[in-house]
Enzyme design. Structure first.
Site, PDB file in Angstrom:
ATOM      1  N   LYS A  13       0.813  -1.051  -0.084  1.00 45.53           N
ATOM      2  CA  LYS A  13      -0.067  -0.066   0.081  1.00 45.53           C
ATOM      3  C   LYS A  13       0.696   1.177   0.016  1.00 45.53           C
ATOM      4  CE  LYS A  13      -2.100  -1.133   3.879  1.00 45.53           C
ATOM      5  NZ  LYS A  13      -1.358  -2.254   4.222  1.00 45.53           N
ATOM      6  N   ARG A  88      -9.037   1.340   8.366  1.00 42.89           N
ATOM      7  CA  ARG A  88      -8.626  -0.210   8.602  1.00 42.89           C
ATOM      8  C   ARG A  88      -9.794  -0.910   8.981  1.00 42.89           C
ATOM      9  NH1 ARG A  88      -3.025   0.582   8.995  1.00 42.89           N
ATOM     10  NH2 ARG A  88      -1.749  -1.117   9.078  1.00 42.89           N
ATOM     11  N   ARG A 122      11.582  -5.682   4.801  1.00 38.72           N
ATOM     12  CA  ARG A 122      10.925  -4.289   4.505  1.00 38.72           C
ATOM     13  C   ARG A 122      11.991  -3.536   5.366  1.00 38.72           C
ATOM     14  NH1 ARG A 122       5.248  -2.379   5.397  1.00 38.72           N
ATOM     15  NH2 ARG A 122       5.459  -3.222   7.274  1.00 38.72           N
ATOM     16  N   ARG A 154      11.138  -2.424  11.327  1.00 39.04           N
ATOM     17  CA  ARG A 154       9.914  -2.047  12.177  1.00 39.04           C
ATOM     18  C   ARG A 154      10.007  -2.922  13.364  1.00 39.04           C
ATOM     19  NH1 ARG A 154       5.041  -0.439   8.358  1.00 39.04           N
ATOM     20  NH2 ARG A 154       3.952  -1.469  10.055  1.00 39.04           N
ATOM     21  N   ARG A 165      -1.243  -8.877  13.028  1.00 41.70           N
ATOM     22  CA  ARG A 165      -1.857  -7.854  12.178  1.00 41.70           C
ATOM     23  C   ARG A 165      -2.673  -8.598  10.936  1.00 41.70           C
ATOM     24  NH1 ARG A 165       3.605  -5.621  11.134  1.00 41.70           N
ATOM     25  NH2 ARG A 165       2.500  -4.126   9.427  1.00 41.70           N
TER      26      ARG A 165
END
Ligand code: ADP
Ligand code: AMP
Length: 208
Positions: A13, A88, A122, A154, A165
């Site tokens: 996203k 969300r 990531r 992260r 998540r």
């Protein structure tokens, strides 16, 4: 044009929303970035939400919407805005609907197996830029191309947090998608191809 990006965590996203925002010269606002900035600055909100975010849970709708509204104030959104990570869930979509008319919702689809690969590799910059060690590496290892700061993995990239998540996403996705499908604003995108190919599909479907 107000555009929202939705999809599983790690589906791409942020990567694609920033490209669309750049192409249309619109502000890009990601609630996850707003929260990470609050955590970095150790503000009251940052201290309140850090544990929730690290564990992969959602922050309350009230706190998140307040932060979004504050974040929006820093920009001129008279021509539109590109949102990533908000809404969300259905309640957030309803709250947003009263505040901003959403013209397009880009729904990026990706398998859970690929999600783990994407999130594991990531690397993020506090400026909001994201990279991938394999699929989208920075020019200099671990350094942001844009602001030269050091990249980080992260704190919510732990396997347990990712699983949480994904579960939360699955619980909330259907009502959220139904809300926007009823409005006829959803554009479905296959998130599996390479970054440039996904970008092309989005541009084509948005008529850019
Ligand atoms: P989200 O905002 O949905 O959480 P990101 O945009 O941060 O997802 O993307 C997750 C990771 O996957 C990042 O490391 C990003 O560079 C990488 N990525 C995004 N899109 C693709 C793609 N189409 N192919 C390969 N890697 C991708
Ligand atoms: P993201 O950068 O979009 O993956 O978001 C990182 C984390 O910030 C999420 O896992 C949540 O804990 C929190 N967050 C971001 N956006 C929202 C939202 N719309 N509602 C609640 N929590 C959010």
């Amino acid at each position: 044009m107000n555009i929202v990006f939705i999809g599983m965590p790690g589906s791409g996203k942020g990567t694609q929303a920033q490209k669309v925002a750049q192409k249309l010269s619109l502000p890009f606002i990601a609630t996850g970035d707003l929260f990470r900035s609050q955590i970095e600055k150790q503000t009251e909100i940052g201290q309140k939400v850090k544990q929730i975010i690290d564990a992969g849970n959602l922050v309350s709708d009230d706190i998140t919407f307040e932060l979004l509204k504050q974040g929006i104030q820093d920009f001129d959104i008279s021509r539109g805005v590109v949102l990533d990570g908000f809404p969300r869930n259905l309640n957030q979509a309803i709250i947003l609907d009263e505040y901003l008319k959403i013209d397009k919702v880009i729904n990026i689809n990706l398998s859970e197996t690929e999600i783990m690969v994407r999130i594991g590799g990531r690397r993020t910059c506090i400026c909001g830029a994201t990279y991938h060690i394999k699929f989208n590496p920075p020019k200099v290892e671990n350094i942001c191309d844009i602001c030269s700061k050091e990249l980080f993995l992260r704190d919510d990239a732990k396997e347990e947090s990712i699983k949480t998540r994904i579960e939360i996403y699955k619980k909330n996705a259907q009502p959220l998608l139904d809300f926007y499908r009823q409005k006829g604003v959803i554009i479905d995108i296959d998130g599996d191809p390479a970054i440039d190919d996904v970008e092309n599909e989005i541009n084509q479907k948005l008529g850019l």
